[in-house]
Scaffold this motif. Sequence first.
Motif, PDB file in Angstrom:
ATOM      1  N   LYS A 245      12.188   5.719  91.539  1.00 35.34           N
ATOM      2  CA  LYS A 245      11.985   6.502  92.637  1.00 35.34           C
ATOM      3  C   LYS A 245      11.922   5.819  93.413  1.00 35.34           C
ATOM      4  CE  LYS A 245       9.260  10.729  95.200  1.00 35.34           C
ATOM      5  NZ  LYS A 245       8.505  11.341  94.985  1.00 35.34           N
ATOM      6  N   ALA A 246      10.646   4.471  93.584  1.00 39.98           N
ATOM      7  CA  ALA A 246      10.423   3.160  94.493  1.00 39.98           C
ATOM      8  C   ALA A 246      11.564   3.051  94.782  1.00 39.98           C
ATOM      9  CB  ALA A 246       8.981   2.735  94.297  1.00 39.98           C
ATOM     10  N   LEU A 247      11.905   2.371  93.393  1.00 37.53           N
ATOM     11  CA  LEU A 247      13.516   1.350  93.387  1.00 37.53           C
ATOM     12  C   LEU A 247      14.671   1.799  94.765  1.00 37.53           C
ATOM     13  CD1 LEU A 247      14.054   0.048  90.482  1.00 37.53           C
ATOM     14  CD2 LEU A 247      13.321  -1.097  92.644  1.00 37.53           C
ATOM     15  N   LYS A 248      15.149   3.184  94.112  1.00 40.93           N
ATOM     16  CA  LYS A 248      16.131   3.854  94.633  1.00 40.93           C
ATOM     17  C   LYS A 248      15.685   4.468  96.142  1.00 40.93           C
ATOM     18  CE  LYS A 248      19.754   6.107  94.341  1.00 40.93           C
ATOM     19  NZ  LYS A 248      20.625   4.745  93.054  1.00 40.93           N
ATOM     20  N   GLN A 249      14.474   4.420  96.934  1.00 43.10           N
ATOM     21  CA  GLN A 249      14.680   5.191  97.626  1.00 43.10           C
ATOM     22  C   GLN A 249      14.616   4.257  99.153  1.00 43.10           C
ATOM     23  OE1 GLN A 249      10.663   7.381  98.233  1.00 43.10           O
ATOM     24  NE2 GLN A 249      11.691   9.328  97.271  1.00 43.10           N
ATOM     25  N   ALA A 250      13.729   3.079  98.248  1.00 43.60           N
ATOM     26  CA  ALA A 250      13.789   1.865  98.924  1.00 43.60           C
ATOM     27  C   ALA A 250      14.851   0.518  99.604  1.00 43.60           C
ATOM     28  CB  ALA A 250      12.657   0.343  98.408  1.00 43.60           C
ATOM     29  N   TRP A 251      15.245   0.335  98.504  1.00 44.51           N
ATOM     30  CA  TRP A 251      17.029  -0.281  98.539  1.00 44.51           C
ATOM     31  C   TRP A 251      17.951   0.291  97.553  1.00 44.51           C
ATOM     32  CZ3 TRP A 251      12.007  -2.398  96.313  1.00 44.51           C
ATOM     33  CH2 TRP A 251      10.885  -2.660  97.131  1.00 44.51           C
ATOM     34  N   GLY A 252      18.054   1.704  97.297  1.00 40.99           N
ATOM     35  CA  GLY A 252      19.373   2.255  96.736  1.00 40.99           C
ATOM     36  C   GLY A 252      19.642   1.151  95.730  1.00 40.99           C
ATOM     37  N   VAL A 253      18.649   0.631  94.472  1.00 34.71           N
ATOM     38  CA  VAL A 253      18.936   0.226  93.691  1.00 34.71           C
ATOM     39  C   VAL A 253      18.785   0.765  92.531  1.00 34.71           C
ATOM     40  CG1 VAL A 253      18.571  -2.160  92.552  1.00 34.71           C
ATOM     41  CG2 VAL A 253      18.550  -2.078  94.827  1.00 34.71           C
ATOM     42  N   PRO A 254      19.270   1.239  91.471  1.00 36.13           N
ATOM     43  CA  PRO A 254      18.676   1.916  89.952  1.00 36.13           C
ATOM     44  C   PRO A 254      17.622   1.278  89.206  1.00 36.13           C
ATOM     45  CG  PRO A 254      21.004   1.539  89.648  1.00 36.13           C
ATOM     46  CD  PRO A 254      20.326   0.727  91.049  1.00 36.13           C
ATOM     47  N   LEU A 255      17.459   2.280  88.647  1.00 34.44           N
ATOM     48  CA  LEU A 255      16.246   1.189  87.679  1.00 34.44           C
ATOM     49  C   LEU A 255      17.069   1.688  85.819  1.00 34.44           C
ATOM     50  CD1 LEU A 255      13.996  -0.355  86.841  1.00 34.44           C
ATOM     51  CD2 LEU A 255      12.500   3.141  85.807  1.00 34.44           C
TER      52      LEU A 255
END
Length: 233
Positions: free
Chosen positions: A30-40
């Motif tokens: 959730k944090a990666l997608k919201q902050a940088w648009g990067v998936p886990l």
Amino acid sequence: CQHYNVRIAGVIINKVLNEKYEQTKHYLAKALKQAWGVPLLGCIPDRPFLGCPALADLETLFDTKMLSGSEHRYRHYSVRDMTVVTTSLTQFMTTIRKKPHRTLYICHVTRDDLILGFMGEYQRRKKEGKPFEEALIICGRKDRYHLSQNIHDLMAGLGECCIMEAPMSTHRAMAAIQNFTPKLSIQDTHRVSVAVEHYEPYIDFDELLRRTTSSNSSFNDPAGISFEDLRRL
């Protein structure tokens, strides 16, 4: 990455505590997608075995070669079961017969009694047809201490008994092993096999390949943050 215009395909998190796996995976994704648009792309639970050094790793760490038992140099040992031996021979023989068979022992080069006791236990079990997977690291500064020639001669006929020297004190050797992170080696086929089997189910390879081969310079889905917008953050 922003400074050098490096595009990030995604993030893979390693050695996640098993009891916090789902929590870690949920919040980081959730944090990666919201902050940088990067998936886990992967969340890998810890597998303690992969952090266990093989005797070959310790050969590299101590810049040494095994004195005997080199055919088992890719045998792995848990750091938790490592034991520095400073007791009497009697106590050591009691310990070696009670502890897990695959235990790594460390003693000083001046303790001929412990070294002979270790070799004697190997010969006893071999005669009885029992496995002997223990290993011994003999420590001592080379400018002050030397393994006796008699001990060297006895080791020549030991075959599979795993023994090596480390040119430092026992406590320095123990600290070095505890702080050591073993790396994957193609020669260590067992650890490579375990690593592949462990990692593969937890990594989204389809998404990884899609993003690393995408013609879209942002790597993102149409609704995601663009690479140009990311650079301006």
